[in-house]
Design a protein around this motif. Structure first.
Motif, PDB file in Angstrom:
ATOM      1  N   PRO A  64       3.841  -2.801   2.966  1.00 42.35           N
ATOM      2  CA  PRO A  64       3.436  -2.620   1.563  1.00 42.35           C
ATOM      3  C   PRO A  64       2.050  -3.172   1.296  1.00 42.35           C
ATOM      4  O   PRO A  64       1.582  -4.100   1.970  1.00 42.35           O
ATOM      5  CB  PRO A  64       4.505  -3.380   0.791  1.00 42.35           C
ATOM      6  CG  PRO A  64       5.042  -4.383   1.750  1.00 42.35           C
ATOM      7  CD  PRO A  64       4.986  -3.721   3.094  1.00 42.35           C
ATOM      8  N   LEU A  65       1.406  -2.623   0.297  1.00 41.19           N
ATOM      9  CA  LEU A  65       0.067  -3.054  -0.084  1.00 41.19           C
ATOM     10  C   LEU A  65       0.092  -4.358  -0.874  1.00 41.19           C
ATOM     11  O   LEU A  65      -0.923  -5.043  -0.973  1.00 41.19           O
ATOM     12  CB  LEU A  65      -0.621  -1.957  -0.900  1.00 41.19           C
ATOM     13  CG  LEU A  65      -0.835  -0.635  -0.162  1.00 41.19           C
ATOM     14  CD1 LEU A  65      -1.373   0.428  -1.113  1.00 41.19           C
ATOM     15  CD2 LEU A  65      -1.771  -0.810   1.009  1.00 41.19           C
ATOM     16  N   GLY A  66       1.254  -4.668  -1.468  1.00 40.97           N
ATOM     17  CA  GLY A  66       1.407  -5.940  -2.168  1.00 40.97           C
ATOM     18  C   GLY A  66       0.752  -5.993  -3.531  1.00 40.97           C
ATOM     19  O   GLY A  66       0.716  -7.049  -4.170  1.00 40.97           O
ATOM     20  N   ASP A  67       0.252  -4.871  -4.017  1.00 45.41           N
ATOM     21  CA  ASP A  67      -0.438  -4.859  -5.303  1.00 45.41           C
ATOM     22  C   ASP A  67      -0.242  -3.486  -5.949  1.00 45.41           C
ATOM     23  O   ASP A  67      -0.510  -2.452  -5.311  1.00 45.41           O
ATOM     24  CB  ASP A  67      -1.926  -5.147  -5.096  1.00 45.41           C
ATOM     25  CG  ASP A  67      -2.714  -5.084  -6.394  1.00 45.41           C
ATOM     26  OD1 ASP A  67      -2.616  -6.032  -7.188  1.00 45.41           O
ATOM     27  OD2 ASP A  67      -3.405  -4.065  -6.613  1.00 45.41           O
ATOM     28  N   THR A  68       0.203  -3.478  -7.198  1.00 43.72           N
ATOM     29  CA  THR A  68       0.470  -2.210  -7.873  1.00 43.72           C
ATOM     30  C   THR A  68      -0.803  -1.383  -8.012  1.00 43.72           C
ATOM     31  O   THR A  68      -0.788  -0.159  -7.841  1.00 43.72           O
ATOM     32  CB  THR A  68       1.082  -2.454  -9.263  1.00 43.72           C
ATOM     33  OG1 THR A  68       2.290  -3.193  -9.111  1.00 43.72           O
ATOM     34  CG2 THR A  68       1.386  -1.140  -9.965  1.00 43.72           C
ATOM     35  N   GLY A  69      -1.904  -2.050  -8.333  1.00 41.71           N
ATOM     36  CA  GLY A  69      -3.158  -1.326  -8.487  1.00 41.71           C
ATOM     37  C   GLY A  69      -3.568  -0.616  -7.217  1.00 41.71           C
ATOM     38  O   GLY A  69      -3.986   0.554  -7.236  1.00 41.71           O
ATOM     39  N   ALA A  70      -3.445  -1.311  -6.082  1.00 42.92           N
ATOM     40  CA  ALA A  70      -3.800  -0.702  -4.802  1.00 42.92           C
ATOM     41  C   ALA A  70      -2.883   0.481  -4.490  1.00 42.92           C
ATOM     42  O   ALA A  70      -3.328   1.529  -3.991  1.00 42.92           O
ATOM     43  CB  ALA A  70      -3.713  -1.738  -3.691  1.00 42.92           C
ATOM     44  N   ALA A  71      -1.592   0.317  -4.786  1.00 42.25           N
ATOM     45  CA  ALA A  71      -0.643   1.405  -4.547  1.00 42.25           C
ATOM     46  C   ALA A  71      -0.949   2.611  -5.434  1.00 42.25           C
ATOM     47  O   ALA A  71      -0.847   3.766  -5.002  1.00 42.25           O
ATOM     48  CB  ALA A  71       0.783   0.913  -4.779  1.00 42.25           C
ATOM     49  N   LEU A  72      -1.335   2.341  -6.680  1.00 42.90           N
ATOM     50  CA  LEU A  72      -1.683   3.434  -7.594  1.00 42.90           C
ATOM     51  C   LEU A  72      -2.894   4.208  -7.088  1.00 42.90           C
ATOM     52  O   LEU A  72      -2.926   5.443  -7.147  1.00 42.90           O
ATOM     53  CB  LEU A  72      -1.954   2.891  -8.992  1.00 42.90           C
ATOM     54  CG  LEU A  72      -0.726   2.618  -9.873  1.00 42.90           C
ATOM     55  CD1 LEU A  72      -1.124   1.869 -11.128  1.00 42.90           C
ATOM     56  CD2 LEU A  72      -0.039   3.937 -10.243  1.00 42.90           C
ATOM     57  N   HIS A  73      -3.887   3.505  -6.609  1.00 45.45           N
ATOM     58  CA  HIS A  73      -5.075   4.194  -6.111  1.00 45.45           C
ATOM     59  C   HIS A  73      -4.769   4.997  -4.849  1.00 45.45           C
ATOM     60  O   HIS A  73      -5.337   6.076  -4.633  1.00 45.45           O
ATOM     61  CB  HIS A  73      -6.195   3.184  -5.864  1.00 45.45           C
ATOM     62  CG  HIS A  73      -6.895   2.765  -7.121  1.00 45.45           C
ATOM     63  ND1 HIS A  73      -7.832   3.559  -7.747  1.00 45.45           N
ATOM     64  CD2 HIS A  73      -6.762   1.658  -7.900  1.00 45.45           C
ATOM     65  CE1 HIS A  73      -8.268   2.960  -8.843  1.00 45.45           C
ATOM     66  NE2 HIS A  73      -7.631   1.803  -8.960  1.00 45.45           N
ATOM     67  N   GLU A  74      -3.850   4.491  -4.031  1.00 46.50           N
ATOM     68  CA  GLU A  74      -3.427   5.263  -2.868  1.00 46.50           C
ATOM     69  C   GLU A  74      -2.709   6.535  -3.301  1.00 46.50           C
ATOM     70  O   GLU A  74      -2.951   7.624  -2.753  1.00 46.50           O
ATOM     71  CB  GLU A  74      -2.512   4.415  -1.982  1.00 46.50           C
ATOM     72  CG  GLU A  74      -2.029   5.147  -0.735  1.00 46.50           C
ATOM     73  CD  GLU A  74      -1.082   4.298   0.092  1.00 46.50           C
ATOM     74  OE1 GLU A  74      -1.528   3.763   1.121  1.00 46.50           O
ATOM     75  OE2 GLU A  74       0.101   4.168  -0.310  1.00 46.50           O
ATOM     76  N   VAL A  75      -1.828   6.402  -4.287  1.00 43.00           N
ATOM     77  CA  VAL A  75      -1.108   7.563  -4.806  1.00 43.00           C
ATOM     78  C   VAL A  75      -2.074   8.550  -5.454  1.00 43.00           C
ATOM     79  O   VAL A  75      -1.910   9.775  -5.330  1.00 43.00           O
ATOM     80  CB  VAL A  75      -0.021   7.117  -5.808  1.00 43.00           C
ATOM     81  CG1 VAL A  75       0.490   8.304  -6.611  1.00 43.00           C
ATOM     82  CG2 VAL A  75       1.136   6.453  -5.078  1.00 43.00           C
ATOM     83  N   ALA A  76      -3.081   8.022  -6.137  1.00 46.03           N
ATOM     84  CA  ALA A  76      -4.076   8.908  -6.747  1.00 46.03           C
ATOM     85  C   ALA A  76      -4.775   9.747  -5.683  1.00 46.03           C
ATOM     86  O   ALA A  76      -5.008  10.950  -5.854  1.00 46.03           O
ATOM     87  CB  ALA A  76      -5.092   8.089  -7.533  1.00 46.03           C
TER      88      ALA A  76
END
Length: 494
Positions: A64-76
């Motif tokens: 996991p990336l451990g950060d919601t913001g990082a995960a959101l940018h990956e999903v984007a």
């Protein structure tokens, strides 16, 4: 354990920082989405399946990336940058609509609270709001106070439940065992009806030949005289008519069966009458075309897809029945969930699902913000646009149209002078694929009468005549290029 609990949206149970994380996540997601919507200029990026498969496969789900913001940018990067954007005016392919903005705010509430509207003690007011919307829809159909219904995942589920109710109602009136009666049950529908009718017949355990095709008139609508003859033939052959399915908005042509005449025949023959209005339900709030559904009030059940013609996010659909008591045919009681002694309204009694989202809130928010008349005007606008597109096609020597639209679907082909029907059939699928991979516009395709046709399905009120013209010009450009390539190849072979 505390670090894990911080990830849940229950700030009053855990800590103040959870509320901050919750607010930040919702805001971050909204900002990211708004940025993408602002920058999107065409319905698709044009990326290939291989490119996207490689990107998705490269993600290690166990790290996991451990950060919601990082995960959101990956999903984007993975999803938003390569999504199919229905709100773009040159997306004119399938029965997908841009969504009414008030419904988006409802989605945030639905997901955050996470209500399940199967029982009262999981939803409370959610149950009452859903029931009120069912009553409102029943009123628009023309049903009386005995009507009832339930929200579903989509038209396929609604049609399945309607035919399940028809099966149980029919069997209740047949004086023979279920095991001998079920193989004799028959559903009558045209070949233009949705494939979910045949799929439902299989799920319900009916015979392989249970769906009896009814002939259509010259406009691809159910022929009432043919229906009456088919009902007589079914009985003469030892079958039991279980249901007649009329379609208000066929998938390929958008045709509306003569609901009034079909309903009268069903009443005369004592057969369950189902109207699949998944596409045409927008007419229920139309300010100019409501008459196209005259007679729908005779139906025993009606399918409506709010996520098509009411511009709602998926999922938002319903089955509505004229006599609420018929819903009880499928009720199953469990002591832990909905005991027979329950004194509060439990929706699970009427649904094929158990856990079920509070999707009704999206329609509620839209009606309370915009009103039904504006929704009706939006649906009328896309129907108007289809007629305008049809006229554009007729006026262009490089194109031919199959038939005048009834709703918002137009079938057409690129067929300049000298191109034979067989050559056209070979060319159209190639053109459609090239258009899709270019990303600037997306159209659908289908086969009617043994020939391949391109299809405009217009469900975006913001699509203009200029947008239609630009798509036709793109198709023309691709078509001419394909023809030139073919001629060059032929010359080289010679």
């Amino acid at each position: 354990m505390e670090a894990t609990l911080e990830g849940f949206a229950s700030p009053h149970l855990f800590s103040g920082s959870t509320l901050d994380a919750y607010t930040s996540s919702v805001w971050h997601a909204s900002a990211l989405l708004a940025d993408r919507v602002k920058r999107v200029r065409q319905p698709y990026s044009g990326a290939s399946v291989t490119e996207l498969q490689d990107q998705v496969d490269a993600v290690d789900l166990d790290r996991p990336l451990g950060d919601t913001g990082a995960a959101l940018h990956e999903v984007a990067r993975l999803y938003l940058d390569n999504a199919i954007w229905f709100h773009e005016p040159t997306y004119v392919a399938h029965l997908n609509c841009p969504v009414a903005i008030p419904a988006l705010s409802a989605e945030v509430l639905i997901s955050a609270v996470n209500s399940s509207v199967d029982t009262w003690d999981q939803s409370a007011t959610g149950t009452l709001i859903e029931r009120r919307l069912i009553d409102w829809t029943a009123g628009r159909i023309g049903f009386g106070p005995d009507a009832d219904g339930i929200f579903t995942s989509g038209g396929t589920q609604s049609n399945l439940q309607a035919l399940l109710l028809a099966r149980e109602e029919t069997l209740a009136g047949v004086p023979e065992p279920r095991e001998t009666a079920i193989p004799r049950l028959r559903i009558l529908a045209t070949t233009e009806s949705h494939f979910s009718v045949s799929k439902s017949a299989g799920i319900l355990g009916l015979a392989a030949d249970a769906v009896v095709p009814v002939a259509t008139d010259g406009d691809a609508r159910m022929d009432p005289a043919a229906l009456a003859a088919a009902l007589d033939a079914v009985r003469a052959d030892g079958g039991i008519p279980m249901a007649v399915v009329a379609t208000a908005g066929t998938t390929d042509l958008g045709r509306i069966d003569p609901v009034d005449a079909v309903g009268a025949i069903c009443a005369e023959h004592g057969v369950w009458f189902h109207v699949d209005a998944a596409y045409g339900c927008g007419l229920l709030v139309s300010t100019r075309r409501r008459h196209l559904l005259d007679g729908i009030e005779q139906a025993d059940s009606v399918t409506v897809d709010f996520h098509k013609s009411f511009f709602q996010p998926v999922s938002s659909s319903a089955i509505v029945v004229r006599r609420g008591e018929t819903m009880r045919r499928i009720a199953v009681h469990a002591d832990y969930l909905n005991p027979r002694t329950a004194t509060v309204p439990n929706q699970v009694d009427k649904s094929l699902q158990t856990t079920r989202r509070f999707d009704a809130l999206k329609l509620w928010m839209t009606l309370r913000t915009m009103g039904s008349e504006q929704i009706g005007e939006m649906f009328d606008a896309v129907v108007d646009r289809a007629h305008e597109a049809y006229r554009q096609i007729l006026a262009d020597d490089d194109f031919e149209a199959l038939t005048e639209p009834s709703l918002s679907t137009v079938l057409f082909r690129f067929r300049p002078a000298g191109l034979t029907p067989a050559e056209c059939d070979e060319l159209m699928p190639k053109m459609r694929q090239r258009l899709f991979h270019g990303g600037q516009a997306i159209v659908a395709g289908t086969t009617v009468g043994g020939h391949y046709w391109l299809k405009f399905t217009l469900l975006n009120p913001n699509t203009t005549n200029d947008n239609i013209r630009s798509v036709l010009d793109l198709i023309r450009e691709i078509g001419r290029d394909e023809m030139n390539q073919r001629d060059t190849t032929a010359a080289v072979m010679v």
